[in-house]
Design an enzyme around this catalytic site. Sequence first.
Site, PDB file in Angstrom:
ATOM      1  CG  ASN A   4      -0.313   0.116   2.543  1.00  0.00           C
ATOM      2  OD1 ASN A   4       0.617  -0.704   2.877  1.00  0.00           O
ATOM      3  ND2 ASN A   4       0.128   1.434   3.051  1.00  0.00           N
ATOM      4  CB  CYS A   5       1.006   4.384  -1.538  1.00  0.00           C
ATOM      5  SG  CYS A   5      -0.486   4.637  -2.529  1.00  0.00           S
ATOM      6  CG  MET A   6       0.884   8.505   1.815  1.00  0.00           C
ATOM      7  SD  MET A   6       1.286  10.247   1.586  1.00  0.00           S
ATOM      8  CE  MET A   6       0.187  11.078   2.536  1.00  0.00           C
ATOM      9  CB  THR A   7      -4.750   7.338  -1.032  1.00  0.00           C
ATOM     10  OG1 THR A   7      -3.700   7.368  -2.429  1.00  0.00           O
ATOM     11  CG2 THR A   7      -4.395   8.661  -0.433  1.00  0.00           C
ATOM     12  NE  ARG A   8      -3.273   5.621  -6.640  1.00  0.00           N
ATOM     13  CZ  ARG A   8      -3.248   5.976  -8.099  1.00  0.00           C
ATOM     14  NH1 ARG A   8      -2.721   4.757  -8.843  1.00  0.00           N
ATOM     15  NH2 ARG A   8      -3.387   7.068  -8.392  1.00  0.00           N
TER      16      ARG A   8
END
Length: 476
Positions: free
Chosen positions: A27-31
Amino acid sequence: MATIDNAMIHSLIQHLGGKSNIQSVTNCMTRLRVTLHDSSVVDKDELKKIQGVLGVVEADEQLQLILGPGKATKAAEMMKASLGDNMSSPSLQEIARTQKQQIKSAQTSSIHQFFAKFATIFTPLIPGFIGAGLLLGLATVLQQAFVAGVENPNAFLVDLIAYMKVFSKGLFSFLSILIGYNAAKAFGGSGVNGAILASLFILGYNPEATKGIYSGLSNFFGLTIDPRGNIIGVLIAAIVGAKVERWVRKFIPDSLDMALTSTVTLLIMGCFTFLFIMPIGVYLFNGMSWLFSNLNGNPLGTAVLAGLFLISVMLGIHQGFVPVYFALVETQGFNALFPVLAMAGAGQVGAALALYFKANKGAVLRDQIKGAIIPGFLGIGEPLIYGVTLPRVKPFITACIGGAAGGFTIGLIAYLGFPMGLNTVFGPSGLLAIPLMTSPNGVLPAIATYLLGTVVAYATGFITTYFFATKDVDLS
């Protein structure tokens, strides 16, 4: 507002093709980023219907689910726990099918994939940029308010300001090494080799210099060493170094890999860096600085940059601007491009608010906007892009127009002799960026300029969407 729970994770796994189809989860910050064995069995339409999924994006071999800040991390942890040891190894047929898909993807979107790798280089550094930038911004405000011009300033306050600034100095002094490490890893090499090559740009080559760390080299076999080129040179050296390392490894026996691969790679790349990359990096760095410095001082140029930025986010190539940020900080002392591009997010917020007021009470669209608007105000625009404006097309266009208006405003003020920018390479956008603004005229004028541009972008995005982008648009 949707919550991340076991039922949602179960639905995600089901429509992703089941546990056996999931190869890895990150994951990243939003995905939520899911790597699959076979993307053809994924039911994207059903995924989009799941409450809390704001959008579905295909990038490289990954399927990316837009969930929003904080939620992506929780979803990744819960999905990993649910999958456990069930992430099975693919069959021979699955491997062949995956390889075919990857080759086809590489043939059609190699440029997109190249820029996508920039996310893996710079995204891990963003929290540090934000933290050091916020501390520097607060320290600058305190200095201008209570120390500058004061005959006998408070000693504790002076020490506190120096303490808050030291983190930014540390970050920028050795940032090239962090970037070299991440870049080498992103392109398939050893991170430590990238860090070592990056250090060549930090070391000094003048034995009489009183600053910096002397390398012990005053020339390279009689040739002058010019370590300028900054981040551009570091990126080129680390990326090429990763390719060379992989090539060298083919000729090194496995038993000698640990001892010889890095040794040979560094010898080759050190020579290549001194002879070619450093000189080329200087020209690229100066050219990039000149181009974007002139665009930033031109209101039409800033309008175009801000207006097109949402499209670059949609295409996943917006990380390509990061080297430009470094060039601007190096030449101007601040990042004048970042606040211009941040206007794109403000235009998006204005467009979303217009859709909210146009939609009927109880509409699903209103609930979607409620969940995404606060992150939008704070500079996290992906939920609004993929969940609200982009699926409806017209509001996405008017959001771009709103961003262009905000960018024009900031560019016009810079053209009139009042440039401003971010006090660090990268930071939060939206309202969180306010304390990070700086300018040659002081912090407060910079903040005022940024707020004015933001308000103009909000208003333009709202007005153009409300009056021109809701006809024949789904507001349910």
